[in-house]
Structure formats: C-alpha cells, structure tokens
Design a protein around this motif. Structure first.
Motif, short mmCIF file in Angstrom:
data_model
loop_
_atom_site.label_atom_id
_atom_site.label_comp_id
_atom_site.label_asym_id
_atom_site.label_seq_id
_atom_site.Cartn_x
_atom_site.Cartn_y
_atom_site.Cartn_z
N SER A 13 0.84 -1.20 0.00
CA SER A 13 0.00 0.00 0.00
C SER A 13 0.87 1.25 0.00
O SER A 13 1.85 1.33 0.74
N HIS A 14 0.54 2.19 -0.84
CA HIS A 14 1.24 3.47 -0.87
C HIS A 14 0.27 4.55 -0.40
O HIS A 14 -0.63 4.94 -1.13
N HIS A 15 0.43 4.98 0.83
CA HIS A 15 -0.47 5.96 1.40
C HIS A 15 -0.39 7.27 0.61
O HIS A 15 0.69 7.72 0.26
N VAL A 16 -1.55 7.85 0.36
CA VAL A 16 -1.63 9.13 -0.34
C VAL A 16 -2.29 10.12 0.60
O VAL A 16 -3.29 9.82 1.26
N ILE A 17 -1.72 11.31 0.68
CA ILE A 17 -2.25 12.37 1.53
C ILE A 17 -2.50 13.61 0.68
O ILE A 17 -1.62 14.07 -0.04
N ALA A 18 -3.72 14.12 0.74
CA ALA A 18 -4.06 15.39 0.09
C ALA A 18 -3.60 16.52 1.01
O ALA A 18 -3.84 16.48 2.22
N VAL A 19 -2.94 17.52 0.42
CA VAL A 19 -2.34 18.60 1.20
C VAL A 19 -2.84 19.94 0.68
O VAL A 19 -2.88 20.18 -0.53
N MET A 20 -3.22 20.82 1.60
CA MET A 20 -3.51 22.22 1.28
C MET A 20 -2.57 23.06 2.13
O MET A 20 -2.51 22.88 3.36
N LEU A 21 -1.82 23.94 1.50
CA LEU A 21 -0.93 24.86 2.21
C LEU A 21 -1.32 26.29 1.85
O LEU A 21 -1.33 26.65 0.67
N SER A 80 2.09 17.00 10.35
CA SER A 80 1.53 18.26 10.85
C SER A 80 2.52 18.98 11.75
O SER A 80 2.71 20.19 11.63
N ASP A 81 3.16 18.24 12.64
CA ASP A 81 4.16 18.84 13.52
C ASP A 81 5.30 19.46 12.73
O ASP A 81 5.81 20.53 13.08
N GLN A 82 5.70 18.81 11.64
CA GLN A 82 6.80 19.32 10.82
C GLN A 82 6.37 20.56 10.02
O GLN A 82 7.15 21.50 9.85
N LEU A 83 5.14 20.57 9.52
CA LEU A 83 4.65 21.72 8.74
C LEU A 83 4.57 22.99 9.59
O LEU A 83 4.76 24.09 9.08
N LYS A 84 4.32 22.82 10.88
CA LYS A 84 4.26 23.98 11.77
C LYS A 84 5.59 24.70 11.85
O LYS A 84 5.64 25.88 12.20
N LEU A 85 6.67 24.01 11.52
CA LEU A 85 8.01 24.58 11.62
C LEU A 85 8.45 25.31 10.34
O LEU A 85 9.46 26.01 10.36
N ILE A 86 7.71 25.15 9.25
CA ILE A 86 8.11 25.77 7.98
C ILE A 86 7.70 27.23 7.98
O ILE A 86 6.53 27.57 8.19
N GLU A 87 8.67 28.08 7.70
CA GLU A 87 8.43 29.52 7.64
C GLU A 87 7.46 29.85 6.52
O GLU A 87 7.53 29.30 5.43
N GLY A 88 6.52 30.73 6.80
CA GLY A 88 5.62 31.24 5.78
C GLY A 88 4.28 30.55 5.69
O GLY A 88 3.36 31.07 5.07
N ILE A 89 4.13 29.37 6.29
CA ILE A 89 2.84 28.68 6.21
C ILE A 89 1.91 29.27 7.27
O ILE A 89 2.21 29.28 8.45
N GLU A 90 0.77 29.76 6.80
CA GLU A 90 -0.23 30.33 7.70
C GLU A 90 -1.23 29.27 8.14
O GLU A 90 -1.57 29.17 9.32
N ASP A 91 -1.73 28.47 7.19
CA ASP A 91 -2.69 27.41 7.46
C ASP A 91 -2.35 26.21 6.58
O ASP A 91 -1.76 26.36 5.51
N PHE A 92 -2.76 25.03 7.03
CA PHE A 92 -2.61 23.84 6.20
C PHE A 92 -3.67 22.83 6.57
O PHE A 92 -4.29 22.91 7.63
N GLN A 93 -3.87 21.88 5.65
CA GLN A 93 -4.82 20.79 5.87
C GLN A 93 -4.21 19.53 5.27
O GLN A 93 -3.69 19.55 4.16
N LEU A 94 -4.28 18.43 6.02
CA LEU A 94 -3.80 17.13 5.57
C LEU A 94 -4.95 16.14 5.68
O LEU A 94 -5.60 16.05 6.72
N THR A 95 -5.20 15.37 4.61
CA THR A 95 -6.30 14.42 4.59
C THR A 95 -5.86 13.16 3.84
O THR A 95 -5.29 13.27 2.76
#
Length: 99
Positions: A13-21, A80-95
């Motif tokens: 299985s190859h997990h796929v995650i939809a991302v909104m940044l 999610s924890d890693q995305l919080k550390l990226i400069e410039g990201i205001e909001d994100f969604q992972l599904t």
C-alpha cells in the motif's frame, strides 16, 4: 473478480495524503522547501497533482503526496508537527486520500 481483491490486499500500500498549504500574505513559497521536508519522511509529490491559487497577495497550494517506500511512513500527525516549523505557512490541511 475475487482474485483482484486478493491481489489488492497482497500488493504493498502506498499511502496518499491530500495537502492544502496557505501561505502568509506576501510570502513567496519555494517547492524545494516542501519537497525537502516530505522526502525526509519517505513521501514524494504525486505527478501532476500540484495546483496553485493566488488570491490577492496570498498563495495557496493543493497537492497530493505519496509514500515512496510502501512501508510505514510518517503519520499525518507527525507531518503536521513538521509543517508547523516551515516559515511562511499560515494554514494547512492534511487528509488521507486515494490515488
């Protein structure tokens, strides 16, 4: 038909995650920064999945990332924890998503 179901359960299985940044107003995001983060966690950007929206002076990305190894990889919570550390990201969604 029964054999197809058995084959699907046998294949890795190859997990796929939809991302909104959504980036902060005026921030100029670089795909290399995001690619570096996800590749460190055994994910890659699914081919032809990147869509970019610009509203006013704010950029939003929609894309899918896929597990490259077929093995257990970073969870959505870990990403999610890693995305919080990226400069410039205001909001994100992972599904979790399907290919």
């Amino acid at each position: 038909m029964m054999y197809v179901v058995r084959l699907e359960t046998w294949l890795p299985s190859h997990h796929v995650i939809a991302v909104m940044l959504r980036y902060k107003v005026g921030f100029n995001p670089q795909i290399q920064t995001f690619h570096h983060l996800i590749s460190a966690h055994q994910y890659g950007i699914e081919k032809d999945s990147l869509a970019i929206t610009q509203q006013g002076n704010q950029t939003e990305w929609h894309l899918k990332i896929v597990n490259l190894t077929g093995n257990k990889s970073e969870s959505i919570a870990g990403l999610s924890d890693q995305l919080k550390l990226i400069e410039g990201i205001e909001d994100f969604q992972l599904t979790y998503s399907h290919n």
